[in-house]
Write a protein that holds these residues in place. Structure first.
Motif, PDB file in Angstrom:
ATOM      1  N   THR A  16      77.312  19.282  42.194  1.00  0.00           N
ATOM      2  CA  THR A  16      76.037  19.430  42.900  1.00  0.00           C
ATOM      3  C   THR A  16      75.455  18.089  43.348  1.00  0.00           C
ATOM      4  O   THR A  16      74.700  18.047  44.313  1.00  0.00           O
ATOM      5  CB  THR A  16      74.994  20.156  42.031  1.00  0.00           C
ATOM      6  N   SER A  17      75.810  17.003  42.671  1.00  0.00           N
ATOM      7  CA  SER A  17      75.202  15.711  43.000  1.00  0.00           C
ATOM      8  C   SER A  17      75.498  15.294  44.436  1.00  0.00           C
ATOM      9  O   SER A  17      74.653  14.694  45.092  1.00  0.00           O
ATOM     10  CB  SER A  17      75.656  14.633  42.024  1.00  0.00           C
ATOM     11  N   TYR A  18      76.699  15.620  44.939  1.00  0.00           N
ATOM     12  CA  TYR A  18      76.994  15.240  46.322  1.00  0.00           C
ATOM     13  C   TYR A  18      76.101  15.989  47.300  1.00  0.00           C
ATOM     14  O   TYR A  18      75.781  15.474  48.384  1.00  0.00           O
ATOM     15  CB  TYR A  18      78.471  15.473  46.657  1.00  0.00           C
ATOM     16  N   PHE A  19      75.659  17.191  46.957  1.00  0.00           N
ATOM     17  CA  PHE A  19      74.826  17.979  47.859  1.00  0.00           C
ATOM     18  C   PHE A  19      73.432  17.356  47.965  1.00  0.00           C
ATOM     19  O   PHE A  19      72.858  17.273  49.052  1.00  0.00           O
ATOM     20  CB  PHE A  19      74.767  19.425  47.374  1.00  0.00           C
ATOM     21  N   TYR A  20      72.895  16.917  46.836  1.00  0.00           N
ATOM     22  CA  TYR A  20      71.616  16.199  46.846  1.00  0.00           C
ATOM     23  C   TYR A  20      71.754  14.894  47.631  1.00  0.00           C
ATOM     24  O   TYR A  20      70.867  14.506  48.379  1.00  0.00           O
ATOM     25  CB  TYR A  20      71.142  15.920  45.418  1.00  0.00           C
ATOM     26  N   GLN A  21      72.891  14.227  47.448  1.00  0.00           N
ATOM     27  CA  GLN A  21      73.148  12.978  48.167  1.00  0.00           C
ATOM     28  C   GLN A  21      73.242  13.235  49.673  1.00  0.00           C
ATOM     29  O   GLN A  21      72.765  12.443  50.477  1.00  0.00           O
ATOM     30  CB  GLN A  21      74.427  12.321  47.664  1.00  0.00           C
ATOM     31  N   MET A  22      73.853  14.352  50.057  1.00  0.00           N
ATOM     32  CA  MET A  22      73.941  14.707  51.471  1.00  0.00           C
ATOM     33  C   MET A  22      72.552  14.881  52.069  1.00  0.00           C
ATOM     34  O   MET A  22      72.286  14.410  53.180  1.00  0.00           O
ATOM     35  CB  MET A  22      74.744  15.999  51.662  1.00  0.00           C
ATOM     36  N   ALA A  23      71.663  15.535  51.346  1.00  0.00           N
ATOM     37  CA  ALA A  23      70.288  15.711  51.828  1.00  0.00           C
ATOM     38  C   ALA A  23      69.626  14.357  52.045  1.00  0.00           C
ATOM     39  O   ALA A  23      68.974  14.131  53.073  1.00  0.00           O
ATOM     40  CB  ALA A  23      69.489  16.551  50.841  1.00  0.00           C
TER      41      ALA A  23
END
Length: 111
Positions: free
Chosen positions: A18-25
């Motif tokens: 999930t951390s990459y998804f927050y980073q994408m945002a």
């Protein structure tokens, strides 16, 4: 500048990806895009105040322009009341999600 809708259904306590998804945002916002981050299902577990390893707080700090919404049904199912939501998180119904998905030109990514 583009409009992005990122829908997170997983929580980082169970899924390490999930951390990459927050980073994408964060990255999309910093690139000048409009970003809405919509938490649904177990993703709303990150919407609570005072949790450890707070991904929502990090996102709010790094990219304050990201709009963070949490599905009200998912919140109720997990007994998370509005007064327990982290700063910057707004409760919204699934109708708001549908409206966002129907916006012309919005780029949606569901995780």
């Amino acid at each position: 500048m583009a409009d992005y809708l990122l829908v997170e259904s997983r929580d980082p306590f169970e899924y390490a990806d999930t951390s990459y998804f927050y980073q994408m945002a964060e990255d999309l916002c910093k690139a000048g895009n409009n970003v809405t981050f919509f938490l649904v299902q177990n993703g709303v577990l990150m919407a609570r105040k005072g949790i450890s390893n707070d991904a929502v707080a990090r996102l709010r700090s790094a990219a304050p322009a990201v709009k963070i919404l949490a599905d009200d049904f998912s919140l109720r199912e997990r007994a998370i009341s509005a007064d327990k939501l982290a700063d910057g998180v707004t409760s919204a119904g699934v109708d708001a999600l549908v409206d966002l998905l129907a916006e012309p030109g919005v780029k949606a990514v569901w995780h």
